[in-house]
Scaffold this active site. Sequence first.
Site, PDB file in Angstrom:
ATOM      1  N   VAL A  65     -55.499  98.626 -37.448  1.00 56.91           N
ATOM      2  CA  VAL A  65     -54.799  98.926 -38.696  1.00 56.91           C
ATOM      3  C   VAL A  65     -55.046  97.880 -39.780  1.00 56.91           C
ATOM      4  O   VAL A  65     -54.878  98.158 -40.972  1.00 56.91           O
ATOM      5  CB  VAL A  65     -53.281  99.084 -38.473  1.00 56.91           C
ATOM      6  CG1 VAL A  65     -52.995 100.238 -37.527  1.00 56.91           C
ATOM      7  CG2 VAL A  65     -52.640  97.787 -37.967  1.00 56.91           C
ATOM      8  N   TYR A 156     -44.728  85.550 -37.481  1.00 55.52           N
ATOM      9  CA  TYR A 156     -44.115  86.826 -37.093  1.00 55.52           C
ATOM     10  C   TYR A 156     -42.890  87.136 -37.956  1.00 55.52           C
ATOM     11  O   TYR A 156     -42.719  88.262 -38.440  1.00 55.52           O
ATOM     12  CB  TYR A 156     -43.731  86.758 -35.619  1.00 55.52           C
ATOM     13  CG  TYR A 156     -43.233  88.057 -35.028  1.00 55.52           C
ATOM     14  CD1 TYR A 156     -44.110  89.104 -34.752  1.00 55.52           C
ATOM     15  CD2 TYR A 156     -41.882  88.230 -34.721  1.00 55.52           C
ATOM     16  CE1 TYR A 156     -43.656  90.284 -34.190  1.00 55.52           C
ATOM     17  CE2 TYR A 156     -41.423  89.403 -34.153  1.00 55.52           C
ATOM     18  CZ  TYR A 156     -42.322  90.427 -33.888  1.00 55.52           C
ATOM     19  OH  TYR A 156     -41.863  91.605 -33.337  1.00 55.52           O
ATOM     20  N   LYS A 160     -42.549  90.322 -40.543  1.00 61.20           N
ATOM     21  CA  LYS A 160     -41.491  91.319 -40.414  1.00 61.20           C
ATOM     22  C   LYS A 160     -40.551  91.316 -41.623  1.00 61.20           C
ATOM     23  O   LYS A 160     -40.075  92.379 -42.050  1.00 61.20           O
ATOM     24  CB  LYS A 160     -40.710  91.094 -39.120  1.00 61.20           C
ATOM     25  CG  LYS A 160     -41.541  91.299 -37.859  1.00 61.20           C
ATOM     26  CD  LYS A 160     -42.147  92.697 -37.785  1.00 61.20           C
ATOM     27  CE  LYS A 160     -42.832  92.953 -36.455  1.00 61.20           C
ATOM     28  NZ  LYS A 160     -43.407  94.310 -36.354  1.00 61.20           N
ATOM     29  N   ILE A 189     -36.196  93.404 -26.617  1.00 58.27           N
ATOM     30  CA  ILE A 189     -36.427  94.680 -25.959  1.00 58.27           C
ATOM     31  C   ILE A 189     -37.365  94.479 -24.763  1.00 58.27           C
ATOM     32  O   ILE A 189     -38.279  93.663 -24.816  1.00 58.27           O
ATOM     33  CB  ILE A 189     -37.050  95.707 -26.941  1.00 58.27           C
ATOM     34  CG1 ILE A 189     -36.199  95.822 -28.218  1.00 58.27           C
ATOM     35  CG2 ILE A 189     -37.215  97.064 -26.272  1.00 58.27           C
ATOM     36  CD1 ILE A 189     -34.800  96.355 -28.015  1.00 58.27           C
TER      37      ILE A 189
END
Length: 244
Positions: A65, A156, A160, A189
């Site tokens: 991407v 990171y 985000k 998660i």
Amino acid sequence: MDPINKKIAIITGGGRGIGRAISFEMARAGFYVIINYKSNKEAAVETLKTIKKEGGEAEIMPFDVSDSAKTEEAMSDIMSRFTSIEALINNAGVTADNLFLTMPERDWDLVIDTTLKGFYNLTKPVLKKMLRQKKGAIVSIASVAGLTGNKGQANYSAAKAGLIGASRSVALEVAKMGIRVNIVAPGLIETEMIKKAPIETIKGTIPMGRIGRPEEVAKVVRFLCSEDSSYITGQVIGVNGGMI
């Protein structure tokens, strides 16, 4: 059924982790799922097989991407084959953790480009199609780190946080045209990304006292891509067990 007549959902990084759970959930909701992956073909194929076994329809599509040329080529193919795109989930992301003072520039660029350039490369062509349709839903997968910061994850967290800002800005620009843009910000998660983390210690920082499951994120994404969320746009939905 010919996929051209089905609801289409594009999911970047859709072969494993949270992306895999989203692919499953969207397929169960009746979407024809386009599963993007960068290099792990085995995981993407396994995701595809599971969807088909459950009676859903999907395909896999490999491209990075962050690579503008490769993404443009892939998106041109998608746009030519499908009359409409109902949902885009910007999920692709990577980590390259290090303290900021010792972080190599390549690691900064890798994380920022995957998340933010990826958002640009995918969202722009999809948005053009959605504007012609006068409908569509875009969901970006951010992180609690984008809201609070996290030691050793300046790249990171920046990526985000930028994803949240970009998504909210686009939401304001297209709200009157029937397109909704929202953000889901997971906490900890159960994915490969946290395998090396001190899980028991982390649990103590989570009010619910446990790590989240990928499907718990996926169900929120599915909701945001459905008509049940028809009056929701520009929002950040936390799925984090009460961390913030």
